[in-house]
Scaffold this active site. Sequence first.
Site, PDB file in Angstrom:
ATOM      1  N   ALA A  66     -27.514  14.387  41.488  1.00 18.26           N
ATOM      2  CA  ALA A  66     -27.383  12.939  41.363  1.00 18.26           C
ATOM      3  C   ALA A  66     -28.318  12.499  40.237  1.00 18.26           C
ATOM      4  CB  ALA A  66     -27.767  12.276  42.676  1.00 18.26           C
ATOM      5  N   GLY A 111     -26.689  17.208  44.068  1.00 17.51           N
ATOM      6  CA  GLY A 111     -25.308  16.715  44.173  1.00 17.51           C
ATOM      7  C   GLY A 111     -24.313  17.612  43.459  1.00 17.51           C
ATOM      8  N   GLU A 114     -23.596  20.287  45.867  1.00 15.63           N
ATOM      9  CA  GLU A 114     -22.798  19.682  46.949  1.00 15.63           C
ATOM     10  C   GLU A 114     -21.361  19.421  46.496  1.00 15.63           C
ATOM     11  OE1 GLU A 114     -25.970  16.750  47.277  1.00 15.63           O
ATOM     12  OE2 GLU A 114     -25.955  17.051  49.445  1.00 15.63           O
ATOM     13  N   GLU A 134     -33.810  18.707  46.387  1.00  9.74           N
ATOM     14  CA  GLU A 134     -34.171  17.346  46.812  1.00  9.74           C
ATOM     15  C   GLU A 134     -35.543  17.233  47.469  1.00  9.74           C
ATOM     16  OE1 GLU A 134     -31.214  18.741  47.270  1.00  9.74           O
ATOM     17  OE2 GLU A 134     -29.619  17.329  46.789  1.00  9.74           O
TER      18      GLU A 134
END
Length: 260
Positions: A66, A111, A114, A134
């Site tokens: 992200a 992300g 993911e 993270e």
Amino acid sequence: MEYKNLLVEFSGQIAVVTINRADKLNALNIETIHELKEVFTSLQSNDEAAAIILTGSGEKAFAAGADISELNKLDVISGKKFSEDGQQVFSLIEVMEKPVIAAVNGFALGGGCELALACHIRVCSDNALFGQPEVGLGLIPGYGGTQRLARLINPGRAMEIILTGNMIDANEALRIGLVNHVYSQTELLPKAKEMANKIISRSRSAIRLAIKSVNAVSEMSLQEGLNYEASMFGLSCGNFDYKEGTSAFLEKRKPVFKDK
Ligand code: COA
């Protein structure tokens, strides 16, 4: 349709979607997440697209997570919404009725990892690096990582990856079943396309039902999953392709599927 952060090109019946923010290592800002939603929604109903390959632009990254400049501005309420919005898009990818192959061409972090996990199949280049960093940012994975990683690989390994924030290389990803194949960078897309073409040479109506049935594994008990599989199997027996496929075998000829 034109996208600011994505490129969409067709190679025969394969739609190749490329995350195109190479200067930011293809970091998934909110705009890119919205565009992923748009592109996958539109490809779902686009009869020209029989399979989808998702990759990143440049030679360095699939997606480095992200966008941290956006993550930096969240609070308890907006953070939950941020996570739910991304999860919704990644779940949309997971339930696509066409095969989605992640061709991971470099960093797949946070992300980005993911996003690869939400695809049906993952292949990668030999320079790929996977991780969920993270916890080093004071966060936890929020786009499905704690759930999909622990379902795809050994939960203890998933826990280690998530708690240490360590990156793992392509060979380790192969060894633990995070990816199916490792290729050189130049081979990656051709090999992903080869796999996609193999899949779409099969009955597409059967492929749709098979994806649904395999996806059920993460939602159902074994018995519920078996019941669901029986229902999907029954549905496949109502299709033209089933009559055609089985008859072609018996008649020693190639089947001509009609996707119905
Ligand atoms: N969000 C926003 N920008 C990012 C980013 C992210 N997740 N990952 C990389 N970038 C940007 C960098 O800020 C840099 O931008 P700049 O040139 O404007 O400064 C550019 O992409 C190149 O990254 P850089 O860090 O210079 O590359 P590198 O090769 O030295 O390091 C990484 C590569 C992947 C190790 C490093 O970029 C990194 O750790 N990124 C964050 C990974 C992460 O924690 N992701 C999970 C987020 S939840």
